[in-house]
Design an enzyme around this catalytic site. Structure first.
Site, short mmCIF file in Angstrom:
data_model
loop_
_atom_site.label_atom_id
_atom_site.label_comp_id
_atom_site.label_asym_id
_atom_site.label_seq_id
_atom_site.Cartn_x
_atom_site.Cartn_y
_atom_site.Cartn_z
N PRO A 161 0.80 -1.22 0.00
CG PRO A 161 0.03 -0.97 2.20
CD PRO A 161 0.72 -1.95 1.29
CD GLU A 193 0.33 -6.85 8.58
OE1 GLU A 193 1.16 -7.13 9.49
OE2 GLU A 193 -0.85 -7.25 8.59
N GLY A 218 5.54 -1.81 -6.99
CA GLY A 218 6.67 -1.58 -7.88
C GLY A 218 7.47 -2.86 -8.03
CG ASP A 219 10.11 -3.12 -11.09
OD1 ASP A 219 9.39 -3.92 -11.71
OD2 ASP A 219 10.39 -1.98 -11.50
N GLY A 220 10.20 -3.72 -6.41
CA GLY A 220 10.82 -4.20 -5.18
C GLY A 220 10.09 -5.36 -4.55
N GLY A 249 3.83 0.98 -8.59
CA GLY A 249 4.95 1.71 -7.99
C GLY A 249 5.34 2.92 -8.81
N GLY A 251 8.61 3.05 -10.63
CA GLY A 251 9.35 2.66 -11.83
C GLY A 251 8.59 1.73 -12.75
CG ASP A 316 16.32 3.11 -8.04
OD1 ASP A 316 15.22 3.61 -7.74
OD2 ASP A 316 16.49 1.90 -8.18
NE ARG A 323 8.99 5.32 -2.35
CZ ARG A 323 9.10 4.31 -3.20
NH1 ARG A 323 8.05 3.90 -3.89
NH2 ARG A 323 10.26 3.72 -3.39
#
Length: 560
Positions: A161, A193, A218-220, A249, A251, A316, A323
């Site tokens: 989230p 969480e 995102g990609d993370g 996200g 990216g 990055d 953000r």
């Protein structure tokens, strides 16, 4: 694709089969409006029954259909039943040039007889036929081998989230939730969480309950999921669980890459989200390369996107403070970093793709590589113009290394099925192209002469972000690491021009003498500069010597 058609219909048996499924139904809002509807293996054709001339026929391609459902109306006194088909064809954008997928709903009322159950059965027959035909018409690319998600599909969807501007959950409920319902995709929504929540979850989950793991972030978050799967004892089976990505996200590099691989018109923001949601509903599964990354602390990570050092990593991570503005954070970070451009010293070597061994039928076992200290992993005689300081680092290597072990570990055969080694308890993946970090790189590796870099970027997808088309020719399973590096001496305007050209995928045509691009199977980077950052899939990792090897087609990816 939704399109007009004017060819006359062949004669058909009313409300039955005669080469195609054919029926006549009324409009859901006006019983006085009737339609003739015909279903072939590839299209749903709808024509308004009218004495007035004009273009009254529309053809919907079933490759654009995600589902169809049959149901009774809300009024118990209504003897009719209904079926609704859901399409996402390409249509012209409202406010800009080009086309994008847009939702189209076609709903019909079935009232053939006075018996409501008979009408409902007829509606269900149509809904079932449309669903079955649309599954067979999922858009496939030539030359790509697909499998399909199990139907009905049981999906775990993990949502971060806080990703991007903190709107991932709202994007899911606003754009994806209804689409999954239309496609009859059952799912369990998991809100992460804390950091590594997803990693811990999939590491311990009973994966037999799920047909796919889908990331809305995102990609993370996908980085967490992949590494959680690879940390399981049953990692060989776990990593075959199909993975999906829904961009939520900043990216969204993998989502943009998957969209690009489908050879579709460019899409951003909600359009990209809709495209990835559509591919999830269609359920085609392809292969995804993973890259095994070794750090000096002996930790091993698995990467699906990139390894970066220098300018790209700085932008990055340093742009995290922006953000809240979304994807524009990277532009802001780029401008800030350009204002105080840094040069990093380090040593770089790689195994060119053309030098990598060709696959053979038999596996050759190799010793699992380990890494030790920061002692130089590049022998002095392989580094032109090595300074005395560098030589002293290099001299700490034991020059009596068993050369056969180096040769065996570097020239071992690479297979599409990953090599493994077993002991009594576990089986581990072998990185057969990599010697340990305290050993010399093999002779068939290329050692870069330069030691002053602005950036080093190893990427294995086409996009570094939604708007950065870094490797136009890349594919998710091409078995390659696409290595870029920019040497010192490049001006700020020239570097900015490279990144602006990357938005169109034309940066390699700029003729910049400081930009080098190589296709490789493995690489090693050893920073000399004491300060800096290295990122893997956008996540900061330990700063120091690092090496990586690609494992072709190791994971499964929901794609188009």
């Amino acid at each position: 694709m939704e399109k007009d058609a004017s060819a006359p219909d062949p004669s058909r048996q009313r409300n039955g089969f005669s080469g195609v499924l054919y029926g006549e139904f009324t409009d859901t809002l006006n019983d006085g409006v009737r339609y003739s509807v015909s279903l072939t293996e590839s299209a749903l054709t709808i024509q308004r029954i009218s004495s007035s001339p004009g273009r009254t026929k529309v053809v919907f391609d079933l490759s654009d259909c995600v589902g169809c459902r049959a149901y009774r109306g809300p009024d118990n006194a209504d003897i009719g039943a209904y079926f609704t088909a859901y399409f996402y064809p390409f249509k012209r954008r409202w406010m800009s040039a080009g086309v994008a997928r847009q939702r189209v709903e076609q709903c019909f009322r079935v009232a053939l007889v006075q018996d409501p159950l008979v009408n409902l059965r007829e509606a269900e027959r149509w809904a079932h036929a449309i669903r079955d035909a649309s599954v067979l018409q999922a858009p496939r690319r030539d030359g790509v081998v697909y499998t399909e998600l199990r139907r009905p599909c049981r999906t775990m969807i993990l949502v971060n989230p806080h990703s991007g501007r903190g709107q991932a959950l709202q994007l899911f409920t606003g754009h994806i939730q209804a689409m999954l319902t239309e496609a009859s995709v059952s799912y369990t929504l998991v809100i992460t969480e804390h950091q590594n929540h997803a990693r811990e979850l999939v590491r311990n989950a009973d994966l037999s309950q799920w047909d796919a793991l889908v990331i809305m972030s995102g990609d993370g978050l996908l980085f967490e999921v992949i590494n959680g799967l690879m940390e399981r004892e049953d990692w060989q089976q776990a990593i075959q669980t199909p993975l999906g990505i829904l961009p939520g996200g900043s990216g969204n590099a993998l989502a943009a890459s998957i969209h690009n691989y489908s050879q579709l018109p460019p899409a951003w923001n909600e359009e990209l989200l809709l495209s990835c949601g559509f591919m999830l509903c269609k359920g085609l599964v392809g292969s995804l390369d993973l890259v095994s990354v070794h750090l000096a602390s002996r930790q091993r990570l698995f990467s699906f996107l990139s390894l970066a050092w220098g300018f790209v990593a700085d932008v990055d991570i340093e742009s995290e403070k922006y953000r809240h503005v979304g994807a524009i954070r990277f532009l802001m970070g780029t401008l800030v970093r350009l204002a105080s451009l840094r040069v990093y010293q380090g040593r770089l070597a790689y195994l060119p793709a053309k030098e990598a061994p060709k696959p053979q039928k038999k596996n050759v076992k190799a010793t699992h590589p380990t890494s030790t200290s920061l002692c130089s992993s590049f022998p002095c005689h392989l580094i032109p113009n090595a300074s005395p300081k560098q030589s002293s680092l290099t001299n700490c290597i034991d020059m009596n290394i068993n050369q056969n072990s180096i040769t065996n570990s570097s020239n071992v055969i690479t297979n599409m099925r990953p090599e493994t080694q077993s002991n009594n308890k576990t089986t581990s993946l072998v990185d057969s192209l990599l010697p340990s970090l305290d050993q010399q790189v093999p002779e068939n590796w290329t050692v870069v002469n330069e030691e002053d870099f602005v950036l080093v970027l190893a990427i294995y997808q086409s996009h570094l972000a939604e708007d950065l088309w870094t490797v136009p020719g890349a594919m998710a399973d091409d078995g390659l690491i696409h290595l870029f590096y920019v040497t010192a001496g490049i001006s700020r305007p020239a570097l900015l021009r490279l990144f602006l050209a990357m938005e169109r995928g034309s940066h390699l045509a700029c003729g910049c003498p400081h930009l080098v691009y190589e296709k490789v199977r493995a690489l090693r980077l050893e920073p000399i500069s004491q300060q800096g950052m290295i990122t893997v899939d956008g996540e900061v990792v330990e700063y120091g010597p690092i090496q990586a090897q690609v494992h072709p087609g190791m994971a499964k990816l929901i794609c188009g």
